[in-house]
Structure formats: C-alpha cells, structure tokens
Design a protein around this motif. Structure first.
Motif, PDB file in Angstrom:
ATOM      1  N   PHE A 189      11.030  15.867   7.178  1.00  0.00           N
ATOM      2  CA  PHE A 189      10.185  16.403   6.108  1.00  0.00           C
ATOM      3  C   PHE A 189       9.674  17.682   6.625  1.00  0.00           C
ATOM      4  CE2 PHE A 189       7.423  14.197   8.932  1.00  0.00           C
ATOM      5  CZ  PHE A 189       6.281  14.831   8.854  1.00  0.00           C
ATOM      6  N   THR A 190       9.178  18.392   5.492  1.00  0.00           N
ATOM      7  CA  THR A 190       8.636  19.866   5.966  1.00  0.00           C
ATOM      8  C   THR A 190       7.088  19.893   5.464  1.00  0.00           C
ATOM      9  OG1 THR A 190      10.737  20.793   5.649  1.00  0.00           O
ATOM     10  CG2 THR A 190       8.949  22.445   5.622  1.00  0.00           C
ATOM     11  N   ILE A 191       6.485  20.691   6.353  1.00  0.00           N
ATOM     12  CA  ILE A 191       5.055  20.991   6.109  1.00  0.00           C
ATOM     13  C   ILE A 191       4.841  22.553   5.695  1.00  0.00           C
ATOM     14  CG2 ILE A 191       2.601  20.876   6.840  1.00  0.00           C
ATOM     15  CD1 ILE A 191       3.640  18.605   9.057  1.00  0.00           C
ATOM     16  N   GLU A 192       4.118  22.912   4.723  1.00  0.00           N
ATOM     17  CA  GLU A 192       4.147  24.292   4.518  1.00  0.00           C
ATOM     18  C   GLU A 192       2.639  24.638   4.081  1.00  0.00           C
ATOM     19  OE1 GLU A 192       6.633  27.288   1.698  1.00  0.00           O
ATOM     20  OE2 GLU A 192       5.279  26.141   0.430  1.00  0.00           O
ATOM     21  N   CYS A 193       2.186  25.845   4.600  1.00  0.00           N
ATOM     22  CA  CYS A 193       0.699  26.189   4.591  1.00  0.00           C
ATOM     23  C   CYS A 193       0.830  27.499   3.969  1.00  0.00           C
ATOM     24  CB  CYS A 193       0.084  26.160   5.796  1.00  0.00           C
ATOM     25  SG  CYS A 193      -1.821  26.757   5.470  1.00  0.00           S
ATOM     26  N   TRP A 250       7.443  11.393  -0.136  1.00  0.00           N
ATOM     27  CA  TRP A 250       7.804   9.972   0.191  1.00  0.00           C
ATOM     28  C   TRP A 250       9.097  10.297   0.873  1.00  0.00           C
ATOM     29  CZ3 TRP A 250       5.857   5.327  -1.481  1.00  0.00           C
ATOM     30  CH2 TRP A 250       6.721   4.202  -1.365  1.00  0.00           C
ATOM     31  N   VAL A 251       9.104   9.778   2.351  1.00  0.00           N
ATOM     32  CA  VAL A 251      10.191   9.805   2.898  1.00  0.00           C
ATOM     33  C   VAL A 251      10.328   8.752   4.113  1.00  0.00           C
ATOM     34  CG1 VAL A 251       8.698  10.848   4.816  1.00  0.00           C
ATOM     35  CG2 VAL A 251      10.893  11.563   4.740  1.00  0.00           C
ATOM     36  N   ALA A 308       3.267  29.666   6.879  1.00  0.00           N
ATOM     37  CA  ALA A 308       3.685  28.785   7.863  1.00  0.00           C
ATOM     38  C   ALA A 308       4.377  27.687   7.527  1.00  0.00           C
ATOM     39  CB  ALA A 308       2.405  28.656   8.988  1.00  0.00           C
ATOM     40  N   THR A 309       5.398  27.288   8.092  1.00  0.00           N
ATOM     41  CA  THR A 309       6.284  26.014   7.862  1.00  0.00           C
ATOM     42  C   THR A 309       6.554  25.411   9.178  1.00  0.00           C
ATOM     43  OG1 THR A 309       8.323  27.400   7.941  1.00  0.00           O
ATOM     44  CG2 THR A 309       7.244  26.962   5.470  1.00  0.00           C
ATOM     45  N   PHE A 310       6.890  24.050   9.139  1.00  0.00           N
ATOM     46  CA  PHE A 310       7.197  23.267  10.124  1.00  0.00           C
ATOM     47  C   PHE A 310       7.794  22.000   9.681  1.00  0.00           C
ATOM     48  CE2 PHE A 310       6.094  19.903  13.191  1.00  0.00           C
ATOM     49  CZ  PHE A 310       6.747  20.148  14.409  1.00  0.00           C
ATOM     50  N   SER A 311       9.123  21.688  10.372  1.00  0.00           N
ATOM     51  CA  SER A 311       9.802  20.367  10.132  1.00  0.00           C
ATOM     52  C   SER A 311       9.553  19.428  11.123  1.00  0.00           C
ATOM     53  CB  SER A 311      11.456  20.977   9.817  1.00  0.00           C
ATOM     54  OG  SER A 311      11.241  21.710   8.752  1.00  0.00           O
ATOM     55  N   SER A 312       9.849  18.213  10.732  1.00  0.00           N
ATOM     56  CA  SER A 312       9.385  17.148  11.648  1.00  0.00           C
ATOM     57  C   SER A 312      10.326  15.742  11.308  1.00  0.00           C
ATOM     58  CB  SER A 312       8.177  16.704  11.949  1.00  0.00           C
ATOM     59  OG  SER A 312       8.078  15.775  12.805  1.00  0.00           O
ATOM     60  N   MET A 313      10.557  15.184  12.147  1.00  0.00           N
ATOM     61  CA  MET A 313      11.182  13.780  11.749  1.00  0.00           C
ATOM     62  C   MET A 313       9.873  12.638  11.464  1.00  0.00           C
ATOM     63  SD  MET A 313      14.485  14.223  12.087  1.00  0.00           S
ATOM     64  CE  MET A 313      15.009  12.597  11.927  1.00  0.00           C
ATOM     65  N   ALA A 314      10.299  11.974  10.370  1.00  0.00           N
ATOM     66  CA  ALA A 314       9.108  10.969   9.845  1.00  0.00           C
ATOM     67  C   ALA A 314       8.929   9.790  10.842  1.00  0.00           C
ATOM     68  CB  ALA A 314       9.415  10.509   8.504  1.00  0.00           C
TER      69      ALA A 314
END
Length: 251
Positions: free
Chosen positions: A106-110, A99-100, A149-155
């Motif tokens: 926010f971060t996506i992790e695989c 919830w952002v 694998a991780t990736f951060s992005s702006m919502a």
C-alpha cells in the motif's frame, strides 16, 4: 541586516549612527527593491530626527531591500535581505488502497499546497508515533508549489491498529524565524487476511469433485458386489436343501 516577512513586512531603518547630530531637514530616505518586479508599498509608521520606521508590503519573493538616505548632504545606502515564507496551513494524507490484504503493498501520500521556502520544509509520514519516512526538498524547487511525499510498504496485521498521519515542519530558525508544525487528519488502514487465488479455488474444487466421485464409485461397487454375493449364496442354499430332501417328500 536581514528580515523575515509573511504577507507584509515591517522594516526598521536605523540611520541614527549615520546621521547623529544632523537636523531633520538633512535626513531624507528613499527605498527600492534590488529587482524592481512589483511596486513597493510602504507606510511611514514613526519618525524622529535621525530615523524613520516604515511598514513594507507587497513583497512576494525573497529579495534585497535597499535604503538610500542623505545625511547632511552626503548620500549613503544600506541593504536588508528579505525572506518571504508561507507556512503549511493544510496537510492532506491519502492511503491507497484503504482496504489491503496482509502481505500486499500500500502507498502513503502526503500533500502540502502553497508552502515556502521548500528547502526549510520536512514532511514525515507516521504510523502512530513511528516515523516511516521523512522527505526534505532542495533549494532548486520552485516556490509556492505543492510539496509531496510518498512511501510504499507491505501490510502487516498490526497496521490495522495504528493511525497513519503526516507531519509538515517548516523550520525557519536558521533564518531568524520560528518553527511551524501542522498535522494531517489521521487515517486508518483496513487489514484483512488474503483469500485463495481464483485458480487455486478451481483446482481445489475439481480435485474435491473427483475425489468424491471416486469414493462414491468404490462404495457403489462394494454395495453391488455384496448384494450379488448374497443373491448367489441364497440360490445355492435352496438347491442344496432340495437335494437333501427324501425322495418321498419330493413332488
């Protein structure tokens, strides 16, 4: 000669050329690993006068398999490079936070547990069909570990309308194998508009109260001034009327 195996490995030892014309008693085969770490399990599946076909198992890492055989009293040997693989059976995706607010990160992790060889693995983080990030792994990485694998992005507002997922691809084509693809379960990101900061809320509240008090005081002053003026004007009017009365009508 090179071979590929998962769990068990079938190896065909072609000694036909080396032993053409020899009889069955003259053909003997012995096999061993280049580095003897574990015992080598082999089962003879088929054989003829000039060749034998074995099922090899209990190989857990890349190695070189040596075959020593005797043809008509002459000892010879052949080697086979054996590559072991573990396909990506499970792929886990995590969104943090789920919830952002718009404009926040926010971060996506695989995560993919127990996969090898890692240098043939590619993890792609997806938003819908769009690739946000791809990650590969070097040969120095240890085998059978958890690939991450991780990736951060702006919502953004539109992020709430797309599924996020992870695609794990183990490409063994260059090693004589095939391509294994596994998707994670898709997940949604909840997007909301940012609320004012708590300090800003306090400032706005204080300013609103002060403005209300100021307007109220101005209105009260105006009302009291009008009331005082009316009372004063009323007194003066009575006195003037009294003076204008004839003397005979005065008590």
């Amino acid at each position: 000669m090179s071979s590929f195996g998962f769990g068990t490995l079938t190896v065909a030892l072609f000694a036909l050329v080396c032993c053409s014309g020899s009889d069955e008693k003259a053909f003997e085969v012995h096999m061993r690993l280049e580095k003897l770490i574990t015992s080598l399990n082999k089962i003879l599946l088929l054989e003829q006068t000039q060749w034998k076909h074995y099922l090899i198992s209990n190989i857990s890492h890349d190695t070189v398999l040596w075959c020593h055989f005797t043809c008509s009293g002459k000892q010879k040997s052949m080697s086979s490079n054996v590559s072991v693989y573990q396909p990506p059976r499970q792929v886990f995706l995590t969104l943090q936070p789920t919830w952002v607010a718009v404009g926040k990160s926010f971060t996506i992790e695989c995560r993919v547990p127990a996969v090898e060889p890692l240098d043939s693995l590619t993890l792609s983080l997806l938003r819908g069909s769009e690739t946000l990030h791809s990650q590969t792994f070097g040969k120095a990485a240890p085998a059978l570990q958890e690939a991450t694998a991780t990736f951060s992005s702006m919502a953004h507002r539109e992020d709430g309308h797309h599924n996020f997922s992870c695609l794990a691809v183990l490409d063994l084509m260059s090693r004589g194998g095939e391509v294994f693809c596994t998707h994670s379960a898709p997940k949604m990101l909840e997007i909301y508009e940012p609320v004012p900061d708590s300090q800003m809320v306090i400032i706005v509240t204080v300013v609103s109260v002060l403005l209300f008090l100021f307007v109220t005081s101005v209105l009260l002053c105006f009302i009291f001034s009008q009331h005082w003026r009316q009372r004063r004007m009323g007194t003066y009017g009575v006195r003037a009327a009294w003076r204008r009365l004839p003397q005979a009508f005065r008590p």
